[in-house]
Design a protein around this motif. Structure first.
Motif, PDB file in Angstrom:
ATOM      1  N   SER A  26       0.526  -1.328   0.330  1.00 34.42           N
ATOM      2  CA  SER A  26      -0.291  -0.024   0.124  1.00 34.42           C
ATOM      3  C   SER A  26       1.348   1.046  -0.146  1.00 34.42           C
ATOM      4  CB  SER A  26      -0.915  -0.171   1.500  1.00 34.42           C
ATOM      5  OG  SER A  26      -1.737   0.984   1.324  1.00 34.42           O
ATOM      6  N   THR A  29       2.891   1.694  -3.155  1.00 38.36           N
ATOM      7  CA  THR A  29       1.719   1.751  -4.767  1.00 38.36           C
ATOM      8  C   THR A  29       1.251   2.881  -4.626  1.00 38.36           C
ATOM      9  OG1 THR A  29       0.065   0.445  -3.938  1.00 38.36           O
ATOM     10  CG2 THR A  29       2.472  -0.459  -5.168  1.00 38.36           C
ATOM     11  N   GLY A  30       0.078   3.102  -3.075  1.00 41.10           N
ATOM     12  CA  GLY A  30      -0.595   4.223  -3.109  1.00 41.10           C
ATOM     13  C   GLY A  30      -2.056   3.720  -3.523  1.00 41.10           C
ATOM     14  N   LEU A  31      -1.874   2.151  -3.517  1.00 41.81           N
ATOM     15  CA  LEU A  31      -3.374   1.634  -3.402  1.00 41.81           C
ATOM     16  C   LEU A  31      -3.706   1.217  -1.736  1.00 41.81           C
ATOM     17  CD1 LEU A  31      -2.521   1.284  -6.547  1.00 41.81           C
ATOM     18  CD2 LEU A  31      -3.802  -0.942  -6.311  1.00 41.81           C
ATOM     19  N   ARG A  32      -4.772   1.696  -1.486  1.00 37.19           N
ATOM     20  CA  ARG A  32      -5.609   1.870  -0.479  1.00 37.19           C
ATOM     21  C   ARG A  32      -6.530   0.417   0.090  1.00 37.19           C
ATOM     22  NH1 ARG A  32      -8.240   7.459  -0.617  1.00 37.19           N
ATOM     23  NH2 ARG A  32      -8.107   7.569  -2.765  1.00 37.19           N
ATOM     24  N   GLN A  83      -3.230   0.667 -14.704  1.00 39.36           N
ATOM     25  CA  GLN A  83      -2.731   1.670 -13.971  1.00 39.36           C
ATOM     26  C   GLN A  83      -4.086   2.867 -14.306  1.00 39.36           C
ATOM     27  OE1 GLN A  83       1.466   3.238 -13.812  1.00 39.36           O
ATOM     28  NE2 GLN A  83       0.659   4.820 -15.823  1.00 39.36           N
ATOM     29  N   HIS A  84      -4.940   2.625 -15.316  1.00 39.61           N
ATOM     30  CA  HIS A  84      -5.959   4.122 -15.113  1.00 39.61           C
ATOM     31  C   HIS A  84      -6.716   3.250 -15.636  1.00 39.61           C
ATOM     32  CE1 HIS A  84      -6.684   8.347 -15.059  1.00 39.61           C
ATOM     33  NE2 HIS A  84      -7.296   7.811 -15.062  1.00 39.61           N
ATOM     34  N   SER A 104      -6.963   2.100 -10.723  1.00 39.79           N
ATOM     35  CA  SER A 104      -6.123   1.239 -10.979  1.00 39.79           C
ATOM     36  C   SER A 104      -6.251  -0.076  -9.875  1.00 39.79           C
ATOM     37  CB  SER A 104      -4.271   2.148 -10.454  1.00 39.79           C
ATOM     38  OG  SER A 104      -5.011   2.137  -8.165  1.00 39.79           O
ATOM     39  N   ASP A 125      -7.635   0.923  -6.418  1.00 43.53           N
ATOM     40  CA  ASP A 125      -8.121   2.289  -5.859  1.00 43.53           C
ATOM     41  C   ASP A 125      -8.537   3.248  -6.259  1.00 43.53           C
ATOM     42  OD1 ASP A 125      -7.560   5.052  -4.969  1.00 43.53           O
ATOM     43  OD2 ASP A 125      -6.508   4.135  -3.006  1.00 43.53           O
ATOM     44  N   ALA A 129      -2.725   5.074  -9.861  1.00 41.56           N
ATOM     45  CA  ALA A 129      -1.894   4.969  -9.776  1.00 41.56           C
ATOM     46  C   ALA A 129      -0.680   4.374  -9.936  1.00 41.56           C
ATOM     47  CB  ALA A 129      -1.703   3.860  -8.037  1.00 41.56           C
ATOM     48  N   LYS A 130       0.783   4.596 -10.325  1.00 46.61           N
ATOM     49  CA  LYS A 130       1.664   4.605 -11.345  1.00 46.61           C
ATOM     50  C   LYS A 130       2.109   3.024 -10.804  1.00 46.61           C
ATOM     51  CE  LYS A 130       6.204   5.825 -13.265  1.00 46.61           C
ATOM     52  NZ  LYS A 130       7.075   7.464 -13.263  1.00 46.61           N
ATOM     53  N   LEU A 131       1.397   1.748 -11.823  1.00 44.72           N
ATOM     54  CA  LEU A 131       1.081   0.935 -12.085  1.00 44.72           C
ATOM     55  C   LEU A 131       2.760  -0.072 -12.501  1.00 44.72           C
ATOM     56  CD1 LEU A 131      -1.620  -0.655  -9.566  1.00 44.72           C
ATOM     57  CD2 LEU A 131       0.588   0.448  -9.031  1.00 44.72           C
TER      58      LEU A 131
END
Length: 397
Positions: A26, A29-32, A83-84, A104, A125, A129-131
């Motif tokens: 988390s 990656t920034g994924l919550r 990613q998007h 993402s 999320d 996010a940039k994955l």
């Protein structure tokens, strides 16, 4: 929820690294929302979850498998990374991102120790996010593989604990078995033997004496069978043959007594002896006498009754040697290789009523004394020869 799925959830829950893995993913990656899911052809089940977007999913909760990308991961064994979603040429028309409201997403496969598909490590999320970088995807893959290895380690631990439990149960049963043989059978047998001895002293008619003699022989044989089974239990399944090593100077007398005892039980068999063991030895004399008894019984049962059995015991060059030989049909080499296996009998053997443990126990006594027990057999004689260094102050013949 079936029992297997519950077990799989417990497996993931028991892996201490999983919450840390989800937190690190988390943060990276920034994924919550990160979770470990058990995936079958019918169900998607949450095993562990880190939920920072209030999806309100908890371990044990299920989703319709057709509404997840994880079923595609299962079938293709390839990960999915988005990613998007709304700008992705392939996924922007999919109903799944719209249904769950994410932009993402990733899903990587997790396997069991036998290579079977377990489920997925996945995250999502509502914000992009940039994955789609090699570094991020390699990190997710590494964490998925780490969970796979942890599942394998957990399965091995459970198997080991099960084996340990089974061994403890077997050890307890073994101890109970020995106790039954050692007390519950031997005690009434001793009482029976005492009764026979008493009657032999007070009954005078020939018929009764003959019956009592048979009873006495049967009781002696029962004692030997009980001892053999106890030795098998301790030696084969326990901690090895028990020895009571001590300094003895009367081994010759004990061996002579053993021969005399069996001669009395089998008066029709001629047994010639050359026992010359003088001096002080270090051994378990009762076990050495038992070894001789077992070899001698084997010769009585399997040897030619028309030919004498020969028993020799000497000390030469510091080496104690004990041999028992008999005439009769030679033992085939293929059979010799099996003689010391417990419960083994040659199919051509006559019915002896024994358990087939005598030679096995003889071999165990040999090993316990760091000795050797060999067999040679030809058309003239079959010889069982025991050798061991037992001497402290032996007088050589």
């Amino acid at each position: 929820m079936n029992a297997l799925i519950e077990k799989d959830i417990q497996t993931i829950q028991s892996i201490e690294a999983v919450p840390h893995i989800m937190k690190m993913l988390s943060d990276t990656t920034g994924l919550r929302f990160i979770c470990v899911a058990r995936v079958t052809d019918e169900k998607w089940t949450t095993c562990a979850v880190l939920d920072g977007v209030n999806f309100d999913l908890h371990p044990g909760d299920e989703l319709d498998i057709s509404t997840t990308f994880c079923i595609q991961v299962k079938r293709s064994t390839q990960p999915i990374v988005i990613q998007h979603a709304s700008k992705d040429d392939h996924y922007r028309k999919s109903e799944i991102p719209i249904m769950y409201g994410f932009e993402s997403y990733f899903s990587f496969p997790i396997y069991t120790k036998d290579g079977h598909f377990f489920g997925t490590l996945c995250g999502l999320d509502p914000l992009p996010a940039k994955l789609e970088t090699i570094e991020i995807q390699q990190q997710i893959k590494s964490f998925a593989e780490l969970i796979s290895r942890q599942i394998e380690a957990d399965e091995k631990l459970i198997s080991a604990e099960s084996d340990l439990f089974d061994e403890k149960v077997a050890a307890k049963l073994r101890d109970q078995y020995i106790a039954i043989l050692g007390h519950d059978l031997r005690t009434p047998l001793s009482a029976l033997t005492m009764g026979v001895d008493f009657l032999k002293d007070h009954v005078t008619d020939a018929t009764s004496q003959k019956i009592l003699a048979r009873m006495d022989n049967s009781a002696t044989r029962m004692k030997r069978l009980i001892s053999d089974v106890m030795d098998l239990t301790r030696g084969k399944m326990g901690n090895g043959m028990e020895l009571n090593v001590k300094t003895v100077n009367n081994l010759q007398d004990m061996l002579t007594h053993t021969v005399d005892e069996l001669s009395g039980l089998h008066p029709q068999r001629a047994i010639q002896t050359n026992i010359d063991v003088k001096g002080t030895l270090s051994c378990d004399p009762e076990r050495i006498a038992q070894l001789l008894s077992n070899l001698l019984i084997n010769a009585i049962v399997h040897g030619d009754p028309q030919q004498a059995i020969e028993v020799t015991a000497t000390i030469e060059n510091g080496l104690f040697s004990l041999s028992v030989s008999n005439g009769g049909e030679p033992i085939r080499p293929a059979v010799i290789d099996k003689l010391f296996q417990p419960f083994w009998r040659n199919e051509s053997d006559k019915q002896t009523g024994g358990l087939g443990l005598g030679l096995f126990i003889a071999s165990q006594i040999t090993s316990a004394h760091d000795g050797s027990l060999t067999v040679s057999s030809d058309e003239h004689r079959t010889v069982f020869a025991f050798q061991a260094t037992l001497g402290l102050n032996a007088i050589e013949s």
